[in-house]
Design a protein around this motif. Structure first.
Motif, PDB file in Angstrom:
ATOM      1  N   ASN A 132      50.313 107.454  90.703  1.00 26.40           N
ATOM      2  CA  ASN A 132      49.936 106.950  92.019  1.00 26.40           C
ATOM      3  C   ASN A 132      51.071 107.087  93.029  1.00 26.40           C
ATOM      4  O   ASN A 132      50.835 107.139  94.236  1.00 26.40           O
ATOM      5  N   SER A 133      52.301 107.155  92.533  1.00 30.62           N
ATOM      6  CA  SER A 133      53.455 107.284  93.422  1.00 30.62           C
ATOM      7  C   SER A 133      53.697 108.724  93.871  1.00 30.62           C
ATOM      8  O   SER A 133      54.520 108.958  94.753  1.00 30.62           O
ATOM      9  N   TYR A 225      49.644  96.991 101.615  1.00 29.53           N
ATOM     10  CA  TYR A 225      50.932  97.675 101.519  1.00 29.53           C
ATOM     11  C   TYR A 225      51.605  97.745 102.885  1.00 29.53           C
ATOM     12  O   TYR A 225      52.838  97.589 102.990  1.00 29.53           O
ATOM     13  N   ARG A 235      59.522  99.248  97.673  1.00 27.05           N
ATOM     14  CA  ARG A 235      58.446  99.816  96.852  1.00 27.05           C
ATOM     15  C   ARG A 235      58.276  99.025  95.565  1.00 27.05           C
ATOM     16  O   ARG A 235      57.153  98.819  95.086  1.00 27.05           O
ATOM     17  N   MET A 239      54.961  96.820  94.393  1.00 31.73           N
ATOM     18  CA  MET A 239      54.290  96.973  93.110  1.00 31.73           C
ATOM     19  C   MET A 239      54.086  95.616  92.444  1.00 31.73           C
ATOM     20  O   MET A 239      53.027  95.338  91.868  1.00 31.73           O
ATOM     21  N   THR A 243      50.374  95.702  93.930  1.00 26.88           N
ATOM     22  CA  THR A 243      49.724  96.608  92.981  1.00 26.88           C
ATOM     23  C   THR A 243      49.304  95.889  91.705  1.00 26.88           C
ATOM     24  O   THR A 243      48.133  95.954  91.302  1.00 26.88           O
TER      25      THR A 243
END
Length: 335
Positions: A132-133, A225, A235, A239, A243
């Motif tokens: 996904n990154s 986000y 980031r 997460m 996420t």
């Protein structure tokens, strides 16, 4: 005129006394539910398409469950279920006995279950986060396709691939031998058999499980986000706080489902390699049921072990589901 002035100066929350309610304030009565025969007639085409699947499910899943009755019998195939001798819970005595074959199968099963629950289960989550990154959508699709392709291979092909790669005459050992180096003893080595099983499961199924988590990641609101980025979250913190909370429901659901099959650690995969490493290193409950029941003729004992294994899986699923409800998650089914 006086009545109209009084009505205009009255507070809005005070209803008009003695006046009929306005049409907009009348409660809408729900429509009565149609009778069963009318609903069946209405959905007859949907039911017609569902009937073949329901018949197959009953014939191959539910009806065979009646055969578990042989766990309480001294079952003899030539006598059948009706004429075989009833022995009550005598077959379940194997669970409390000190039979070394059963204890060895139980121990190997528990070790492999622990490995699959602790090591293998988190890997698709980590892999989904890595994919996904990736900034390139095309690169993500290519990597994803390569990773889940092994899922469509049967265990016969997977085992054959590993033997061609890691066997005594495999590609790696032939390369080492041609360069005068010491060869690796992997296939057929009982000491590394659990590591071999784990690597095969990771190679075959990790990519497929990643698809589920990637689908969940695609459904997370992007504005979360953006808001976290505006607040200065890195980031890594995005997460942790965006996420993973978004993935938590599907993680809990899949973990509960895996607990139901926790004592099922791969019959086909192990039985194909059991002869190479021996019974002691490779025997698990599923292969024990096969070796004792079908090959050894101990049908009642094997059925008792299989029935208890299924019952333990059911208890684990129900317990984990109730625990999920306690933490505010839906789980597999609602309470």
């Amino acid at each position: 005129m006086t009545a109209e002035l009084d009505r205009a100066t009255r507070p809005h929350h005070e209803p008009d006394r003695g006046e009929p309610d306005s049409p907009t304030s009348t409660a809408i009565t729900p429509r009565p539910r149609p009778p069963l025969w009318r609903r069946i007639l209405r959905d007859r085409m949907v039911l017609a398409f569902a009937i073949p699947g329901m018949v197959a499910l009953f014939a191959f899943q539910y009806y065979p469950l009646l055969g578990n009755v042989i766990a309480f019998q001294d079952f003899q195939p030539f006598l059948g279920i009706e004429e075989s001798l009833w022995v009550g819970f005598q077959n379940f005595g194997i669970l409390l006995s000190s039979d070394p074959a059963f204890l060895n199968a139980l121990w190997n099963t528990l070790i492999l279950t622990l490995i699959q629950s602790v090591l293998i289960f988190p890997l698709p989550i980590v892999l989904a986060l890595i994919l996904n990154s990736l900034l390139s959508h095309r690169l993500r699709q290519i990597v994803q396709s390569i990773l889940y392709l092994p899922h469509f291979l049967s265990w016969v092909i997977v085992v054959a691939v590993f033997q061609q790669m890691l066997g005594g005459s495999g590609m790696i050992n032939n390369f080492l031998r041609s360069h005068g180096l010491e060869t690796l003893d992997i296939i057929g080595n009982a000491e590394v058999f659990r590591l071999l099983l784990t690597s095969q499961v990771v190679w075959k199924d990790t990519g497929w499980a990643t698809i589920l988590f990637l689908a969940v990641l695609a459904g997370i609101d992007k504005s979360l986000y953006e808001a976290a980025s505006v607040d200065g979250a890195s980031r890594f913190r995005q997460m942790l706080h965006v996420t993973l909370p978004g993935m938590k429901p599907i993680i809990i659901l899949l973990f509960i489902l895996q607990l139901g099959n926790s004592l099922t650690v791969g019959f086909e995969q192990i039985i194909l390699q059991q002869q190479a490493v021996g019974i002691e290193a490779s025997e698990v409950l599923d292969t024990y049921v096969y070796n004792e029941g079908i090959a050894g003729g101990q049908w009642g004992t094997a059925a008792a072990v299989g029935l208890v294994k299924s019952a333990v899986g059911l208890v684990l699923v129900i317990s984990a589901n109730k625990l999920a409800h306690a933490f505010g998650e839906q789980g597999v089914y609602k309470a």
